[in-house]
Design an enzyme around this catalytic site. Structure first.
Site, PDB file in Angstrom:
ATOM      1  N   LYS A 141      -4.292   4.424   0.017  1.00  0.00           N
ATOM      2  CA  LYS A 141      -3.855   3.484   1.055  1.00  0.00           C
ATOM      3  C   LYS A 141      -4.415   3.884   2.431  1.00  0.00           C
ATOM      4  O   LYS A 141      -5.229   4.793   2.524  1.00  0.00           O
ATOM      5  CB  LYS A 141      -2.316   3.394   1.049  1.00  0.00           C
ATOM      6  CG  LYS A 141      -1.716   3.063  -0.320  1.00  0.00           C
ATOM      7  CD  LYS A 141      -1.956   1.623  -0.752  1.00  0.00           C
ATOM      8  CE  LYS A 141      -1.700   1.375  -2.235  1.00  0.00           C
ATOM      9  NZ  LYS A 141      -0.314   1.448  -2.658  1.00  0.00           N
TER      10      LYS A 141
HETATM   11  C1  LIG Z   1       0.558   1.115  -3.895  1.00  0.00           C
HETATM   12  C2  LIG Z   1       1.465  -0.057  -3.958  1.00  0.00           C
HETATM   13  C3  LIG Z   1       2.824   0.053  -4.241  1.00  0.00           C
HETATM   14  C4  LIG Z   1       3.461   1.336  -4.663  1.00  0.00           C
HETATM   15  O1  LIG Z   1       3.271   2.347  -3.732  1.00  0.00           O
HETATM   16  P1  LIG Z   1       3.655   3.849  -4.128  1.00  0.00           P
HETATM   17  O2  LIG Z   1       3.744   4.507  -2.774  1.00  0.00           O
HETATM   18  O3  LIG Z   1       2.540   4.373  -4.961  1.00  0.00           O
HETATM   19  O4  LIG Z   1       4.950   3.824  -4.824  1.00  0.00           O
HETATM   20  C5  LIG Z   1       3.604  -1.085  -4.199  1.00  0.00           C
HETATM   21  N1  LIG Z   1       3.081  -2.285  -3.909  1.00  0.00           N
HETATM   22  C6  LIG Z   1       1.770  -2.441  -3.657  1.00  0.00           C
HETATM   23  C7  LIG Z   1       1.251  -3.794  -3.319  1.00  0.00           C
HETATM   24  C8  LIG Z   1       0.911  -1.329  -3.686  1.00  0.00           C
HETATM   25  O5  LIG Z   1      -0.386  -1.492  -3.475  1.00  0.00           O
END
Ligand SMILES: *Cc1c(COP(=O)(O)O)cnc(C)c1O
Length: 393
Positions: free
Chosen positions: A189
């Protein structure tokens, strides 16, 4: 030949020093770094409260609980998302349903939402919560979405996992229009804490509920106690609800503070690379990412992903072929997302192919190509050259 991944973290000496400092301190968890990260994040996103959690998935879970997801309640989200957006509602035993996407923005279509709400009002099953997902970092069209929320009485929980640093109506995502906003700090991210997330909200009472839910349902705040009397000493705490251990550690939070200081640089690098892709890919048989969510021409994507759609045309290779050729050439492409309702778990709940045709059509051509702040122009040129070749049938 070096592999170019679709996404990767950027960790520098400042990040390493920040984590090392916590390692030599008295607090690995529940120390001063978590509130420091929360305050810095809240200031950057112009929001009153930020509650750090162990992942965005954990944040979505407790935000769903705090906003009223429960058996017999409905939660609607976008089929074009990671499964966590829908699973969070299932953790609360709520019913999940989906709203099809706008083919241009690939976000939940506010027009389709309006139609579905009209029908749901007639049949008496309006949703308690709607979870828009800012796909790839492009904000959903929040002004008309908020108007529907006010008219039909549902809560808006933004899955802003992709949208750290994105702007809508000139303001950071998370500061307006939603009841709560969840951000992810997974290494792919925009900024990372290894694993981690934040729930942001302007509602201080909601933030208090979230703080309890992330730590066993326990409070140590005197003014929140139900049974404390004058004789209760400093040992006294109360478990008032059934919560979880969803805490972020101080090691992670210190990395988060350091990464947040680098956000402007990350953002500028992503924007520049996205502009470059737009120019270099313009003549290819691809649908490129949209720039505007709808009613707001000032919105700015955080450019978490650069997702193209291979157009089905004579002389153009199909998506599976293009994908396989790119992987074979060392380009670490990926696909975001397989529509959630097509997953076996959701099919077992009664969903079936054909129900959300825009999400399914987008998925049929989708490929995410590499985009991250340290991608060099030479690497990006190689991605474009390989993609150009791979598209020839
Ligand atoms: C990455 C992601 C999540 C989950 O995030 P984590 O921090 O890995 O639990 C949820 N929703 C979307 C759209 C994502 O891209």
């Amino acid at each position: 030949m070096d592999l170019i991944p679709y996404a990767t973290q950027s960790i520098n000496d400042d990040d390493r020093a920040a984590v090392r400092e916590v390692l030599t301190s008295d607090w690995l968890t529940q120390g001063p770094s978590v509130p420091r990260f929360e305050q810095a994040f809240a200031a950057r996103h112009q929001v009153a409260n930020a509650v750090a959690v162990s992942s965005a998935t954990a944040g979505l879970h407790i935000a769903c609980l705090a906003l009223g997801a429960a058996p017999g309640k409905a939660v609607w989200t976008s089929p074009n998302s990671f499964v966590a957006s829908a699973n969070a509602a299932r953790y609360c035993s709520a019913e999940v349903d989906f709203v099809d996407i706008d083919p241009a923005t690939r976000n939940l279509s506010v027009a389709a939402l309006g139609d579905k709400l009209k029908q749901a009002e007639r049949s008496g099953n309006l949703p308690a919560i709607v979870i828009p997902v800012h796909f790839a970092g492009l904000p959903c069209d929040l002004v008309p979405l908020r108007a529907l929320a006010d008219r039909y009485g549902f809560k808006v929980l933004e899955d802003a996992s992709h949208a750290v640093g994105a702007l809508y109506d000139g303001q950071p995502i998370g500061s307006r229009y939603a009841d709560a906003s969840v951000f992810s700090f997974h290494p792919v991210k925009i900024i990372t804490t290894g694993e981690g997330g934040i729930v942001a909200t302007q509602d201080t009472a909601l933030a208090q509920s979230l703080q309890q839910l992330r730590s066993h349902g326990i409070t140590r705040e005197r003014d929140q106690m139900q049974h404390a009397d004058a004789s209760a000493g400093a040992w006294y705490y109360e478990q008032q609800t059934l919560g979880f251990n969803y805490r972020l550690t101080d090691l992670q939070a210190a990395l988060g503070v350091s990464q947040l200081q680098r956000l402007d640089g990350f953002q500028a690098a992503r924007e520049r690379l996205a502009d470059r892709y737009d120019r270099m890919l313009a003549d290819l048989p691809l649908r490129l990412p949209a720039r505007e969510p709808g009613s707001d021409s000032t919105a700015r994507s955080s450019w978490h992903l650069y997702a193209v759609e291979v157009l089905a045309r004579p002389g153009v290779a199909d998506r599976a072929t293009v994908f396989a050729r790119l992987r074979a050439a060392g380009i670490g492409v990926n696909v975001h997302y397989i529509p959630i309702h097509l997953q076996p778990y959701y099919r077992a709940l009664g969903f079936r192919p054909g129900q959300f045709p825009a999400a399914e059509a987008y998925y049929a051509g989708a490929i995410s190509i590499p985009l991250y702040p340290t991608l060099t122009d030479a690497q990006q040129d190689r991605v474009v050259a390989e993609l150009r070749q791979a598209l020839v049938a």
